[in-house]
Design a protein around this motif. Structure first.
Motif, PDB file in Angstrom:
ATOM      1  N   ARG A 248       0.832  -1.202   0.000  1.00 28.74           N
ATOM      2  CA  ARG A 248       0.000   0.000   0.000  1.00 28.74           C
ATOM      3  C   ARG A 248       0.865   1.250   0.000  1.00 28.74           C
ATOM      4  O   ARG A 248       0.471   2.294  -0.533  1.00 28.74           O
ATOM      5  CB  ARG A 248      -0.940  -0.005   1.194  1.00 28.74           C
ATOM      6  CG  ARG A 248      -2.072  -0.984   1.034  1.00 28.74           C
ATOM      7  CD  ARG A 248      -3.047  -0.917   2.214  1.00 28.74           C
ATOM      8  NE  ARG A 248      -4.060  -1.919   2.083  1.00 28.74           N
ATOM      9  CZ  ARG A 248      -3.996  -3.144   2.611  1.00 28.74           C
ATOM     10  NH1 ARG A 248      -2.939  -3.505   3.314  1.00 28.74           N
ATOM     11  NH2 ARG A 248      -4.975  -3.990   2.462  1.00 28.74           N
ATOM     12  N   GLY A 249       2.048   1.168   0.611  1.00 26.69           N
ATOM     13  CA  GLY A 249       2.967   2.313   0.587  1.00 26.69           C
ATOM     14  C   GLY A 249       3.429   2.649  -0.817  1.00 26.69           C
ATOM     15  O   GLY A 249       3.772   3.786  -1.106  1.00 26.69           O
ATOM     16  N   TYR A 250       3.426   1.659  -1.712  1.00 27.91           N
ATOM     17  CA  TYR A 250       3.809   1.880  -3.112  1.00 27.91           C
ATOM     18  C   TYR A 250       2.586   2.051  -4.021  1.00 27.91           C
ATOM     19  O   TYR A 250       2.714   2.091  -5.238  1.00 27.91           O
ATOM     20  CB  TYR A 250       4.654   0.705  -3.619  1.00 27.91           C
ATOM     21  CG  TYR A 250       6.022   0.639  -2.955  1.00 27.91           C
ATOM     22  CD1 TYR A 250       7.011   1.536  -3.306  1.00 27.91           C
ATOM     23  CD2 TYR A 250       6.299  -0.308  -1.984  1.00 27.91           C
ATOM     24  CE1 TYR A 250       8.261   1.490  -2.696  1.00 27.91           C
ATOM     25  CE2 TYR A 250       7.537  -0.367  -1.371  1.00 27.91           C
ATOM     26  CZ  TYR A 250       8.509   0.537  -1.727  1.00 27.91           C
ATOM     27  OH  TYR A 250       9.720   0.490  -1.133  1.00 27.91           O
ATOM     28  N   GLY A 251       1.390   2.122  -3.402  1.00 31.93           N
ATOM     29  CA  GLY A 251       0.168   2.317  -4.198  1.00 31.93           C
ATOM     30  C   GLY A 251      -0.372   1.028  -4.772  1.00 31.93           C
ATOM     31  O   GLY A 251      -1.125   1.045  -5.736  1.00 31.93           O
ATOM     32  N   LEU A 252      -0.004  -0.121  -4.240  1.00 34.69           N
ATOM     33  CA  LEU A 252      -0.462  -1.408  -4.748  1.00 34.69           C
ATOM     34  C   LEU A 252      -1.463  -2.030  -3.770  1.00 34.69           C
ATOM     35  O   LEU A 252      -1.250  -3.088  -3.235  1.00 34.69           O
ATOM     36  CB  LEU A 252       0.740  -2.358  -4.941  1.00 34.69           C
ATOM     37  CG  LEU A 252       1.852  -1.864  -5.860  1.00 34.69           C
ATOM     38  CD1 LEU A 252       3.032  -2.792  -5.786  1.00 34.69           C
ATOM     39  CD2 LEU A 252       1.321  -1.772  -7.273  1.00 34.69           C
ATOM     40  N   GLY A 253      -2.590  -1.379  -3.558  1.00 31.29           N
ATOM     41  CA  GLY A 253      -3.588  -1.921  -2.648  1.00 31.29           C
ATOM     42  C   GLY A 253      -4.705  -2.605  -3.412  1.00 31.29           C
ATOM     43  O   GLY A 253      -4.602  -2.896  -4.608  1.00 31.29           O
ATOM     44  N   ALA A 254      -5.817  -2.855  -2.707  1.00 31.55           N
ATOM     45  CA  ALA A 254      -6.997  -3.445  -3.350  1.00 31.55           C
ATOM     46  C   ALA A 254      -7.661  -2.399  -4.253  1.00 31.55           C
ATOM     47  O   ALA A 254      -7.382  -1.208  -4.157  1.00 31.55           O
ATOM     48  CB  ALA A 254      -7.969  -3.939  -2.277  1.00 31.55           C
TER      49      ALA A 254
ATOM     50  N   HIS B  10     -10.696  -1.190  -4.340  1.00 32.85           N
ATOM     51  CA  HIS B  10     -11.598  -0.231  -3.705  1.00 32.85           C
ATOM     52  C   HIS B  10     -10.863   0.763  -2.794  1.00 32.85           C
ATOM     53  O   HIS B  10     -11.475   1.690  -2.276  1.00 32.85           O
ATOM     54  CB  HIS B  10     -12.685  -0.973  -2.907  1.00 32.85           C
ATOM     55  CG  HIS B  10     -12.157  -1.733  -1.732  1.00 32.85           C
ATOM     56  ND1 HIS B  10     -11.570  -2.963  -1.843  1.00 32.85           N
ATOM     57  CD2 HIS B  10     -12.130  -1.417  -0.415  1.00 32.85           C
ATOM     58  CE1 HIS B  10     -11.200  -3.378  -0.643  1.00 32.85           C
ATOM     59  NE2 HIS B  10     -11.534  -2.457   0.246  1.00 32.85           N
ATOM     60  N   GLU B  11      -9.577   0.623  -2.585  1.00 34.32           N
ATOM     61  CA  GLU B  11      -8.806   1.528  -1.723  1.00 34.32           C
ATOM     62  C   GLU B  11      -8.359   2.748  -2.513  1.00 34.32           C
ATOM     63  O   GLU B  11      -8.026   2.665  -3.696  1.00 34.32           O
ATOM     64  CB  GLU B  11      -7.575   0.821  -1.148  1.00 34.32           C
ATOM     65  CG  GLU B  11      -7.920  -0.279  -0.182  1.00 34.32           C
ATOM     66  CD  GLU B  11      -6.694  -1.000   0.356  1.00 34.32           C
ATOM     67  OE1 GLU B  11      -6.864  -1.743   1.316  1.00 34.32           O
ATOM     68  OE2 GLU B  11      -5.585  -0.837  -0.175  1.00 34.32           O
ATOM     69  N   ILE B  12      -8.386   3.863  -1.850  1.00 37.83           N
ATOM     70  CA  ILE B  12      -7.924   5.109  -2.466  1.00 37.83           C
ATOM     71  C   ILE B  12      -6.559   5.428  -1.879  1.00 37.83           C
ATOM     72  O   ILE B  12      -6.442   5.698  -0.680  1.00 37.83           O
ATOM     73  CB  ILE B  12      -8.904   6.268  -2.179  1.00 37.83           C
ATOM     74  CG1 ILE B  12     -10.301   5.898  -2.687  1.00 37.83           C
ATOM     75  CG2 ILE B  12      -8.399   7.559  -2.778  1.00 37.83           C
ATOM     76  CD1 ILE B  12     -11.361   6.874  -2.267  1.00 37.83           C
ATOM     77  N   PRO B  13      -5.518   5.389  -2.702  1.00 27.94           N
ATOM     78  CA  PRO B  13      -4.180   5.671  -2.166  1.00 27.94           C
ATOM     79  C   PRO B  13      -4.013   7.162  -1.864  1.00 27.94           C
ATOM     80  O   PRO B  13      -4.524   8.009  -2.597  1.00 27.94           O
ATOM     81  CB  PRO B  13      -3.232   5.229  -3.276  1.00 27.94           C
ATOM     82  CG  PRO B  13      -4.042   5.217  -4.509  1.00 27.94           C
ATOM     83  CD  PRO B  13      -5.481   5.016  -4.104  1.00 27.94           C
ATOM     84  N   PHE B  14      -3.346   7.480  -0.773  1.00 30.58           N
ATOM     85  CA  PHE B  14      -3.034   8.869  -0.451  1.00 30.58           C
ATOM     86  C   PHE B  14      -1.669   8.916   0.250  1.00 30.58           C
ATOM     87  O   PHE B  14      -1.220   7.946   0.833  1.00 30.58           O
ATOM     88  CB  PHE B  14      -4.118   9.508   0.435  1.00 30.58           C
ATOM     89  CG  PHE B  14      -4.110   8.994   1.841  1.00 30.58           C
ATOM     90  CD1 PHE B  14      -3.416   9.674   2.834  1.00 30.58           C
ATOM     91  CD2 PHE B  14      -4.787   7.828   2.182  1.00 30.58           C
ATOM     92  CE1 PHE B  14      -3.411   9.195   4.125  1.00 30.58           C
ATOM     93  CE2 PHE B  14      -4.769   7.366   3.469  1.00 30.58           C
ATOM     94  CZ  PHE B  14      -4.085   8.039   4.447  1.00 30.58           C
TER      95      PHE B  14
END
Length: 186
Positions: free
Chosen positions: A131-137, A139-143
């Motif tokens: 998630r720190g690199y923007g590779l989440g699920a 439906h997640e909004i990266p910030f």
């Protein structure tokens, strides 16, 4: 004793002081009628130089005493060698104790690193790192917070000073004790 006297008489020439059982002393005449040493004129009233027989000189230390001294030296050398071995053994045991302490520290470090490795290989950690690199699920909004973002104020929601939904009334310690002992007055 008589054998030694016979041997000394047989080895020394007739008329010498050793033959009479007397040791010769340097600086005194060996026997009357003997010539003095070459280069020295015999003056009346002066003693002429005598030839000294080393075998006839008295020995200041006996063979038995010499053996005791030699034995004492051997014992002293053995004690020094034994002391050296004991000090080497003590140093080796101290070094072994230090190595045991170092090994125990290395074992604990190894256990810590193996625990960290287990944590890093866990799926939860991998998901958080992704998630720190923007590779989440989907439906997640990266910030990402800006690098120059200001710190939160002390009364911001979620801060340690004020929890969301917490009672904001401040009581004195006396009121808290009275409520505890007698119950709330309201």
């Amino acid at each position: 004793m008589a054998d030694r006297d016979r041997r000394s008489r047989a080895a020394s020439p007739e008329g010498s002081p050793a033959a009479a059982g007397k040791p010769t002393v340097p600086g005194k005449a060996s026997a009357p009628g003997k010539a003095s040493a070459p280069g020295n004129a015999s003056a009346p009233g002066k003693a002429s130089a005598a030839v000294v027989d080393p075998a006839a000189l008295p020995m200041p230390i006996s063979r038995r005493r010499l053996a005791f001294v030699a034995g004492g030296l051997v014992v002293a050398l053995l004690l020094v060698a034994f002391g050296h071995q004991v000090s080497d053994a003590a140093a080796a045991s101290d070094r072994a104790a230090q190595l045991r302490i170092v090994n125990a520290g290395l074992r604990s470090d190894l256990a810590d690193v193996q625990g960290d490795l287990g944590r890093v290989q866990d799926d939860t950690y991998v998901g958080i790192a992704a998630r720190g690199y923007g590779l989440g699920a989907k439906h997640e909004i990266p910030f990402v917070l800006a690098a120059d973002a200001p710190t939160l104020s002390p009364d911001a929601p979620g801060s340690a000073a004020l929890r969301v939904g917490a009672d904001t009334s401040v009581k004195s310690p006396l009121d808290a004790w009275l409520d505890l002992l007698f119950g709330s007055g309201g």
